[in-house]
Scaffold this motif. Structure first.
Motif, PDB file in Angstrom:
ATOM      1  N   LYS A 289       0.857  -1.183   0.000  1.00 32.04           N
ATOM      2  CA  LYS A 289       0.000   0.000   0.000  1.00 32.04           C
ATOM      3  C   LYS A 289       0.894   1.234   0.000  1.00 32.04           C
ATOM      4  CE  LYS A 289      -4.192  -0.600   1.913  1.00 32.04           C
ATOM      5  NZ  LYS A 289      -5.269  -0.668   2.921  1.00 32.04           N
TER       6      LYS A 289
ATOM      7  N   GLU B  68     -10.602  -1.670  -1.188  1.00 30.53           N
ATOM      8  CA  GLU B  68      -9.189  -1.909  -0.892  1.00 30.53           C
ATOM      9  C   GLU B  68      -8.664  -3.115  -1.659  1.00 30.53           C
ATOM     10  OE1 GLU B  68      -7.945  -0.735   3.523  1.00 30.53           O
ATOM     11  OE2 GLU B  68      -9.758  -1.953   3.508  1.00 30.53           O
TER      12      GLU B  68
ATOM     13  N   ASP C  21      -8.012  -2.080  -5.266  1.00 27.71           N
ATOM     14  CA  ASP C  21      -6.767  -1.310  -5.347  1.00 27.71           C
ATOM     15  C   ASP C  21      -5.541  -2.216  -5.176  1.00 27.71           C
ATOM     16  OD1 ASP C  21      -8.218   0.960  -5.690  1.00 27.71           O
ATOM     17  OD2 ASP C  21      -7.938   1.746  -3.664  1.00 27.71           O
TER      18      ASP C  21
ATOM     19  N   ARG D 297      -2.473  -2.770  -7.738  1.00 26.49           N
ATOM     20  CA  ARG D 297      -1.110  -2.426  -7.359  1.00 26.49           C
ATOM     21  C   ARG D 297      -0.185  -3.640  -7.474  1.00 26.49           C
ATOM     22  NH1 ARG D 297       2.712  -1.215  -3.524  1.00 26.49           N
ATOM     23  NH2 ARG D 297       3.158   0.984  -3.197  1.00 26.49           N
TER      24      ARG D 297
END
Lengths: 278, 278
Positions: free
Chosen positions: A134, A232, A235, A239
């Motif tokens: 993150k 989340e 994402d 990522r």
């Protein structure tokens, strides 16, 4: 040539580490064993084709192994990847040894990364890290949980203190960004006569730090529960896929062809892309 | 005491840099002048209360100045902040000098950051960077535009090569994350007899690199146009506010009370929070 024949008959496996010094090989074996013991009920058997598990160039001057085990459906482990590359170059022997652990989208906890790049008998580059998944600027709680509460920087400092080490900055800016703020990223250089000393540094300093970092990863990342919201997870997948693609491009797609030729490189990289979702 | 009286009567301004060596003061003046010349039509007059522009502790052993100019409504500059702190400590004199430039939500381009921390006459810590305002892992194009195409790493390498420098890692993990992958973050130590040499290093090495980095920032960040989508602007504001709050907490809220006492620290920090939207 006969050397090519020899190498083909031999086909050493990942766990043999035939070109490493004894303390270096012992460290790798202990780490792999620790992972296998801790995650025994979670890991599927290795599934790469034999000519990707072991590969070499035409002359046999470059050899490589890749070992991948995926986590099963109950696991938070996506896959564990171990590899070594050995290459006889005009400038000397190059040995690259890696052990990395990727987690799946059930958790946003950091990965585990260990990489040794040894291009002389008495010096090496060491990357040892729990790379974050993150943006740490936007997620200070994540920074606190995984990097401050775990005291990871104390481990980094232990290796920084050794007189033969100095900080190492990867040439790729993207790789620099992928490393956490507590990453061990050092060059250990014991000088032309330092082969005894580098063994000592690996055995007495690198080894305990790497084992402690793996313990932290196993306890806090591979087993720790994390509650993620739908957004989340989206994402995180985005990522992870991007980091995987970029690091595959930077690490393998640029390095393997030079050592093994384009055909062998393609053969090796293609099945990896499935794991890296790249 | 008479030293307290002297300091109160004197009240040196930000641009006087009364405690810096000549090459160090010249560098700061050149950088401030370059910013003022380049952004002359965009900057509003300084607006901090006089007792925040200059402040000191009760005994006068610690003095500080803060200089802030906001950008006008046509500008992409949010505000420019310059400061210096001088403190006579039992361990010696401490001088901290900073020059930072914050951009507003019309652009996501990096900030400019320069910080000198000098705790002995012959050694100092230097942070010089264009800190990113987006997650570089998720935005490789941003990395390419601002850090690769600008060759910023070559500037970093110029300072890294100086024999008296070694890499410096800020103790705060959050600050480490806030620095870009090409940040200059070094300790320059010229040894107990190196006061001539440190002047030389600042004049011949630090100064040209800092000026080139400011030029890149002015040309590419403060003036460059960026097209942002609504969602990007929202993310940017959130990220900027968080970085500002955390760095204000880490840098000032923890450091100022120790040097100036809690009352003076509160008086100084409160009006800054408005600028930092913290």
């Amino acid at each position: 040539s006969s050397s090519s024949m020899d190498a083909q008959t031999k086909r050493p496996g990942f766990l043999e580490f035939p070109y490493l010094s004894t303390p270096h090989r012992n460290l790798m074996l202990e780490l792999v064993s620790k992972i296998e013991t801790s995650l025994v009920s979670q890991l599927l058997p290795p599934s790469l084709p034999p000519d990707v598990q072991y590969f070499q160039n035409e002359s046999g001057s470059s050899q490589g192994t890749i070992h991948i085990q995926s986590g099963n459906e109950d696991s938070m482990v996506d896959f564990i990847l171990g590899s070594w590359i050995h290459s006889k170059l005009p400038t000397g022997e190059l040995n690259i040894t890696t052990l990395t652990a990727y987690l799946n989208k059930k958790t946003d906890a950091p990965r585990f990364l260990l990489e040794f790049i040894q291009s002389s008998p008495t010096s090496l580059i060491l990357l040892l890290d729990l790379p974050h998944r993150k943006d740490l600027i936007l997620n200070p709680n994540y920074l606190t949980t995984f990097y401050m509460d775990t005291q990871l920087d104390h481990l980094r400092q232990q290796l920084e203190k050794i007189p033969e080490t100095r900080p190492y900055l990867p040439s790729s800016l993207y790789i620099r960004c992928a490393l956490s703020p507590t990453a061990v990223s050092i060059r250990i250089d014991c000088g032309p006569t330092g082969s005894g000393r580098i063994d000592e540094v690996i055995r007495d300093h690198v080894s305990p730090v790497a084992k402690q970092m793996l313990d932290i990863w196993l306890y806090k990342c591979a087993y720790g529960k994390r509650e993620l919201m739908e957004e989340e997870i989206i994402d995180l997948e985005k990522r992870d896929a991007l980091v995987n693609k970029k690091t595959l491009d930077i690490d393998l797609a640029s390095g393997l062809p030079r050592l093994f030729g384009q055909d062998v490189a393609n053969r090796v990289i293609e099945p990896l892309e499935k794991y890296f979702k790249a």
